[in-house]
Design a protein around this motif. Structure first.
Motif, PDB file in Angstrom:
ATOM      1  N   UNK A 190      45.439  76.234  71.069  1.00 45.64           N
ATOM      2  CA  UNK A 190      44.652  75.132  70.518  1.00 45.64           C
ATOM      3  C   UNK A 190      43.617  74.747  71.584  1.00 45.64           C
ATOM      4  N   UNK A 191      42.429  75.280  71.411  1.00 40.22           N
ATOM      5  CA  UNK A 191      41.400  75.197  72.453  1.00 40.22           C
ATOM      6  C   UNK A 191      41.052  73.767  72.842  1.00 40.22           C
ATOM      7  N   UNK A 192      40.829  72.907  71.857  1.00 39.11           N
ATOM      8  CA  UNK A 192      40.384  71.542  72.147  1.00 39.11           C
ATOM      9  C   UNK A 192      41.412  70.768  72.966  1.00 39.11           C
ATOM     10  N   UNK A 193      42.686  71.036  72.704  1.00 35.93           N
ATOM     11  CA  UNK A 193      43.749  70.330  73.427  1.00 35.93           C
ATOM     12  C   UNK A 193      44.226  71.099  74.657  1.00 35.93           C
ATOM     13  N   UNK A 194      43.687  72.301  74.863  1.00 35.30           N
ATOM     14  CA  UNK A 194      44.139  73.198  75.936  1.00 35.30           C
ATOM     15  C   UNK A 194      45.660  73.347  75.890  1.00 35.30           C
ATOM     16  N   UNK A 195      46.181  73.481  74.686  1.00 33.37           N
ATOM     17  CA  UNK A 195      47.634  73.558  74.494  1.00 33.37           C
ATOM     18  C   UNK A 195      48.018  74.845  73.780  1.00 33.37           C
ATOM     19  N   UNK A 196      49.149  75.389  74.159  1.00 34.81           N
ATOM     20  CA  UNK A 196      49.708  76.568  73.502  1.00 34.81           C
ATOM     21  C   UNK A 196      51.050  76.193  72.884  1.00 34.81           C
ATOM     22  N   UNK A 197      51.229  76.575  71.638  1.00 33.86           N
ATOM     23  CA  UNK A 197      52.510  76.398  70.953  1.00 33.86           C
ATOM     24  C   UNK A 197      53.252  77.725  70.963  1.00 33.86           C
ATOM     25  N   UNK A 198      54.454  77.727  71.503  1.00 31.93           N
ATOM     26  CA  UNK A 198      55.322  78.894  71.477  1.00 31.93           C
ATOM     27  C   UNK A 198      56.319  78.707  70.337  1.00 31.93           C
ATOM     28  N   UNK A 220      51.437  87.841  69.485  1.00 28.26           N
ATOM     29  CA  UNK A 220      52.819  88.087  69.097  1.00 28.26           C
ATOM     30  C   UNK A 220      53.535  88.948  70.129  1.00 28.26           C
ATOM     31  N   UNK A 221      54.818  88.714  70.278  1.00 24.98           N
ATOM     32  CA  UNK A 221      55.697  89.580  71.050  1.00 24.98           C
ATOM     33  C   UNK A 221      57.035  89.613  70.325  1.00 24.98           C
ATOM     34  N   UNK A 222      57.788  90.670  70.506  1.00 26.17           N
ATOM     35  CA  UNK A 222      59.065  90.763  69.802  1.00 26.17           C
ATOM     36  C   UNK A 222      60.162  91.321  70.688  1.00 26.17           C
ATOM     37  N   UNK A 223      61.370  91.059  70.270  1.00 26.25           N
ATOM     38  CA  UNK A 223      62.562  91.664  70.852  1.00 26.25           C
ATOM     39  C   UNK A 223      63.184  92.527  69.764  1.00 26.25           C
ATOM     40  N   UNK A 224      64.334  93.065  70.018  1.00 27.93           N
ATOM     41  CA  UNK A 224      64.982  93.922  69.027  1.00 27.93           C
ATOM     42  C   UNK A 224      65.291  93.177  67.745  1.00 27.93           C
ATOM     43  N   UNK A 225      65.524  91.878  67.845  1.00 27.98           N
ATOM     44  CA  UNK A 225      65.945  91.146  66.653  1.00 27.98           C
ATOM     45  C   UNK A 225      65.022  90.001  66.244  1.00 27.98           C
ATOM     46  N   UNK A 226      63.993  89.694  67.030  1.00 25.61           N
ATOM     47  CA  UNK A 226      63.173  88.531  66.714  1.00 25.61           C
ATOM     48  C   UNK A 226      61.688  88.767  66.974  1.00 25.61           C
ATOM     49  N   UNK A 227      60.865  88.008  66.259  1.00 25.93           N
ATOM     50  CA  UNK A 227      59.427  87.994  66.456  1.00 25.93           C
ATOM     51  C   UNK A 227      59.019  86.598  66.902  1.00 25.93           C
ATOM     52  N   UNK A 228      58.236  86.548  67.987  1.00 27.09           N
ATOM     53  CA  UNK A 228      57.792  85.273  68.541  1.00 27.09           C
ATOM     54  C   UNK A 228      56.273  85.258  68.625  1.00 27.09           C
ATOM     55  N   UNK A 229      55.699  84.048  68.650  1.00 22.17           N
ATOM     56  CA  UNK A 229      54.253  83.939  68.730  1.00 22.17           C
ATOM     57  C   UNK A 229      53.813  82.831  69.656  1.00 22.17           C
TER      58      UNK A 229
END
Length: 229
Positions: free
Chosen positions: A182-190, A169-178
């Motif tokens: 996904x290891x098998x697909x070597x993919x990251x969802x933002x 997780x990371x955040x800004x003053x007004x929002x939270x993002x993650x």
């Protein structure tokens, strides 16, 4: 600032900030506690030296195995360090924390690896959580659903057929993002989890290049993506 589950403002903050990946729980508490982050607003006033960066407060705990765990309490999420190193995957067994006091139990619960002795703790975890939550500042009528939300989010992946290897997780003053890996697909969802402004940011899917450390690469990609949102 009270760091105890007996303080209602801190408790409702903690349940949302510590378990944003427990979707049923997070949505349930969002409905019941629209002011769930009220406690964290004090961070802006008590941490002047952190102006210009996401404000946070730290609390240190000695884990049952004798290691120092530092918890960084941000406005909308919590992060962990163990012996100074970032901790983004669970490592403690449930049995290691089940006899600790309520405050320490809940502070360490997000880094419990529920797959250790899964069969034995599956049956008792809900009862344990109900009992412990009834001893906190949580209104009694919310205890069972909150316990169900924590158990489901930690042990059943909220009903998902599969689940990411980790979420950061990371955040800004007004929002939270993650970012979900996904290891098998070597993919990251933002993705965007929370926004005080109501601004909606669509998910982004990226493939981690071969040979890259997924965590370090994903953390950097998340920062870059947030700066463009």
């Amino acid at each position: 600032m009270y760091l105890t589950m007996a303080d209602r403002n801190f408790l409702q903050y903690w349940l949302c900030a510590a378990f944003p990946h427990c979707y049923f729980l997070w949505n349930y508490l969002s409905e019941k506690f629209p002011d769930r982050y009220e406690w964290s607003r004090k961070l802006l006033h008590n941490n002047k030296e952190q102006e210009g960066t996401p404000a946070y407060k730290t609390v240190s705990i000695t884990s049952p195995d004798g290691k120092e765990i530092t918890i960084l309490l941000y406005r909308y999420h919590a992060e962990y360090k163990i012996e100074g190193k970032e901790l983004y995957q669970p490592y403690l067994s449930y049995h290691a924390i089940e006899n600790l006091d309520n405050d320490t139990f809940f502070l360490l619960l997000p880094v419990v690896d529920v797959m250790i002795d899964y069969e034995n703790i599956y049956k008792k975890m809900w009862q344990d959580l109900c009992q412990r939550l009834s001893e906190t500042a949580l209104p009694k009528e919310y205890v069972k659903e909150t316990a169900h939300g924590i158990k489901t989010g930690l042990m059943d992946a909220d009903g998902a057929e599969d689940e990411p290897s980790w979420i950061i997780w990371q955040e800004t003053e007004e929002s939270l993002y993650g970012a979900m890996w996904w290891k098998d697909a070597r993919m990251i969802t933002l993705f965007q989890k929370y926004s005080t402004s109501g601004k909606i940011v669509l998910n982004k899917y990226i493939t981690v290049p071969e040979g890259e450390n997924a965590y370090l690469w994903g953390k950097s990609a998340l920062s870059r993506w947030i700066s463009c949102c």
